[in-house]
Scaffold this active site. Structure first.
Site, PDB file in Angstrom:
ATOM      1  N   ASP A 122      -9.014   3.580  -4.010  1.00 51.41           N
ATOM      2  CA  ASP A 122     -10.763   3.397  -4.082  1.00 51.41           C
ATOM      3  C   ASP A 122     -11.262   5.066  -3.782  1.00 51.41           C
ATOM      4  O   ASP A 122     -12.133   4.783  -3.463  1.00 51.41           O
ATOM      5  CB  ASP A 122     -10.607   2.385  -2.345  1.00 51.41           C
ATOM      6  CG  ASP A 122     -10.329   3.091  -1.141  1.00 51.41           C
ATOM      7  OD1 ASP A 122      -9.121   4.211  -1.859  1.00 51.41           O
ATOM      8  OD2 ASP A 122     -10.256   2.736  -0.345  1.00 51.41           O
ATOM      9  N   GLY A 123     -10.378   5.784  -3.785  1.00 53.65           N
ATOM     10  CA  GLY A 123     -10.231   7.353  -3.890  1.00 53.65           C
ATOM     11  C   GLY A 123      -9.941   7.774  -1.799  1.00 53.65           C
ATOM     12  O   GLY A 123     -10.818   8.735  -1.895  1.00 53.65           O
TER      13      GLY A 123
ATOM     14  N   HIS B 199       0.848  -0.787  -0.610  1.00 51.38           N
ATOM     15  CA  HIS B 199       0.283  -0.075   0.516  1.00 51.38           C
ATOM     16  C   HIS B 199       0.991   1.260   0.097  1.00 51.38           C
ATOM     17  O   HIS B 199       1.102   1.929   0.642  1.00 51.38           O
ATOM     18  CB  HIS B 199      -0.571   0.095   1.285  1.00 51.38           C
ATOM     19  CG  HIS B 199      -0.486  -0.311   2.604  1.00 51.38           C
ATOM     20  ND1 HIS B 199       0.368   0.294   3.074  1.00 51.38           N
ATOM     21  CD2 HIS B 199      -0.931  -0.795   3.252  1.00 51.38           C
ATOM     22  CE1 HIS B 199       0.472  -0.329   4.364  1.00 51.38           C
ATOM     23  NE2 HIS B 199      -0.448  -1.096   4.470  1.00 51.38           N
TER      24      HIS B 199
ATOM     25  N   ASP C  93      -6.689  -4.611  -0.028  1.00 52.26           N
ATOM     26  CA  ASP C  93      -6.704  -4.248   1.646  1.00 52.26           C
ATOM     27  C   ASP C  93      -8.287  -4.646   2.161  1.00 52.26           C
ATOM     28  O   ASP C  93      -7.650  -3.516   3.059  1.00 52.26           O
ATOM     29  CB  ASP C  93      -5.674  -3.107   1.528  1.00 52.26           C
ATOM     30  CG  ASP C  93      -5.234  -3.168   3.200  1.00 52.26           C
ATOM     31  OD1 ASP C  93      -4.868  -4.072   3.823  1.00 52.26           O
ATOM     32  OD2 ASP C  93      -5.020  -1.956   3.327  1.00 52.26           O
TER      33      ASP C  93
ATOM     34  N   ALA D 256      -8.480   1.922   8.394  1.00 49.71           N
ATOM     35  CA  ALA D 256      -7.953   0.717   8.794  1.00 49.71           C
ATOM     36  C   ALA D 256      -8.481  -0.573   7.790  1.00 49.71           C
ATOM     37  O   ALA D 256      -8.921  -1.351   7.493  1.00 49.71           O
ATOM     38  CB  ALA D 256      -9.535   0.459  10.079  1.00 49.71           C
ATOM     39  N   GLY D 257      -7.522  -0.475   6.396  1.00 49.65           N
ATOM     40  CA  GLY D 257      -8.099  -1.554   5.105  1.00 49.65           C
ATOM     41  C   GLY D 257      -8.847  -0.838   4.837  1.00 49.65           C
ATOM     42  O   GLY D 257      -9.322   0.218   4.675  1.00 49.65           O
TER      43      GLY D 257
END
Length: 389
Positions: free
Chosen positions: A254-255, A222, A280, A315-316
């Protein structure tokens, strides 16, 4: 040759191959293996009794997710066959046909429970399990992200040697902080056993990242998130990832995790050949907003964004690789070919499995996704077996 459930052809599709999109394409599958992928052929052998008209829809290779923690309310850290099945069925129905079960920072006994479950797991109507991505516990307490700081420990080569002996071939990626004492030794140990050493949750300076790459580190999890950022006088971990072509870079598109401008910068710096899309995803993927848990820490999901309840740290995610693919194409302007390269071929190549999966090419397993006009899966095939009804 008799007709089986995984012997078929699908025609009249926009076929996404490694190098181009083929309009009016055709895919032919025999016993779960792709035997033809190209322009529609004029003739059909008799044993292809099952022919599917794709009605001009997109046919993509199955996604390969090397960084996924959970979904459908389950977490791989639950360490039960039922949790594994739930996660892998959920993501498979969204087009992820193979994945690494990803752990979080936890006590040794809990990590071993996950390894034990994975070593005995039998696939049941879901994505293929390619192994384990051990994310932590050998990370930096300065960048825990959503990992539980109470369980962070320095690199433990003795743990790794024990796990490599007990679970041969199961560990595929280990994420660690390269600047910690003993990390370079651990990286060399991992490389000697063909396990990918990855940087993540790290406060490494630029030079420390280069030293880790010299020792064999080849991947970054990430990118941007939970790592020392880019500064013009000290490029940090991010600067090393963006400029060192020995290191492949994960992106969560994911923006929420990374600004679009930073995503574009990474793509320009790394190119699509060295970039991987990952989900993730945590347990809340596919679930409603509410309260969840990650590694013993409370998580609140609101409007699809997962944050630690106490600190507010991300958190992910709650996305799947299909969502990541659509964001890359729709928001970043990435071509379907390049988006599939990052979500399918590059992850397979990282794991040394690109000769088996990762693209729609002759000789590979027939892992494919047929998308509808709304971008949703109409059918998913894993080794030629249809998943959706």
């Amino acid at each position: 040759m008799g007709t089986t459930a995984n012997t078929f052809r699908i025609y009249n599709v926009k076929l996404v191959k490694e190098e181009a999109v083929i309009d009016n394409g055709e895919l032919r599958v025999e016993d779960g293996i792709i035997v033809y992928a190209g322009p529609k052929l004029p003739t059909l052998p008799l044993h292809f009794e099952l022919s599917i008209d794709g009605e001009g829809r997109w046919l993509l290779p199955g996604f390969v997710d090397v960084h996924v923690h959970g979904g459908a309310g389950a977490d791989f850290m639950d360490a039960t066959p039922a949790a594994f099945r739930a996660i892998m069925r959920f993501h498979a129905c969204r087009g992820t046909t193979a994945m690494l079960a990803t752990t979080i920072t936890a006590p040794k006994a809990r990590l071993e429970a996950v390894l034990h479950t994975a070593s005995r797991y039998k696939p049941m109507g879901g994505a293929r399990l390619l192994g384990i991505h051990l994310e932590g516990p050998f990370i930096s307490p300065k960048h825990p992200g959503a990992q539980n700081p109470a369980h962070i420990v320095p690199p433990r080569p003795d743990w790794l040697r024990e796990w490599l002996a007990r679970f041969p071939g199961l560990l595929r990626i280990v994420t660690l902080a390269p600047e910690t004492e003993g990390a370079l030794e651990l990286i060399r140990l991992l490389c000697s056993h063909s396990v990918i050493a990855a940087a993540g949750h790290t406060d490494a300076a630029y030079e420390q990242m280069l030293a880790a790459a010299d020792a064999g580190l080849t991947h970054a999890v990430h990118t941007y998130n939970a790592m020392r950022g880019l500064h013009h006088r000290e490029p940090g971990a991010v600067g090393a990832v963006l400029t060192d072509q020995r290191i492949s870079a994960e992106l969560i598109t994911d923006g929420r995790h990374v600004h679009e401008a930073a995503l574009r910068l990474a793509l320009q710096a790394k190119g699509t050949a060295k970039t991987l899309l990952v989900s993730d995803a945590m347990a809340a993927a596919g679930m409603p907003d509410g309260r969840y848990e990650l590694g013993g820490l409370g998580v609140t999901v609101k409007a699809g964004t997962a944050r630690l309840t106490e600190s507010g740290a991300l958190a992910g995610s709650t996305i799947t690789l299909l969502d990541a693919y659509r964001f890359a194409v729709g928001q970043l302007g990435v071509s379907p070919v390049d988006a599939c390269r990052m979500a399918c071929l590059n992850p397979a190549r990282l794991l040394g499995m690109d000769g088996i999966c990762g693209s729609l090419a002759e000789g590979k397993q027939a892992d494919a996704i047929l998308l509808g006009e709304d971008g949703e899966p109409r059918q998913v095939w894993i080794s030629g077996e249809p998943l959706l009804t």
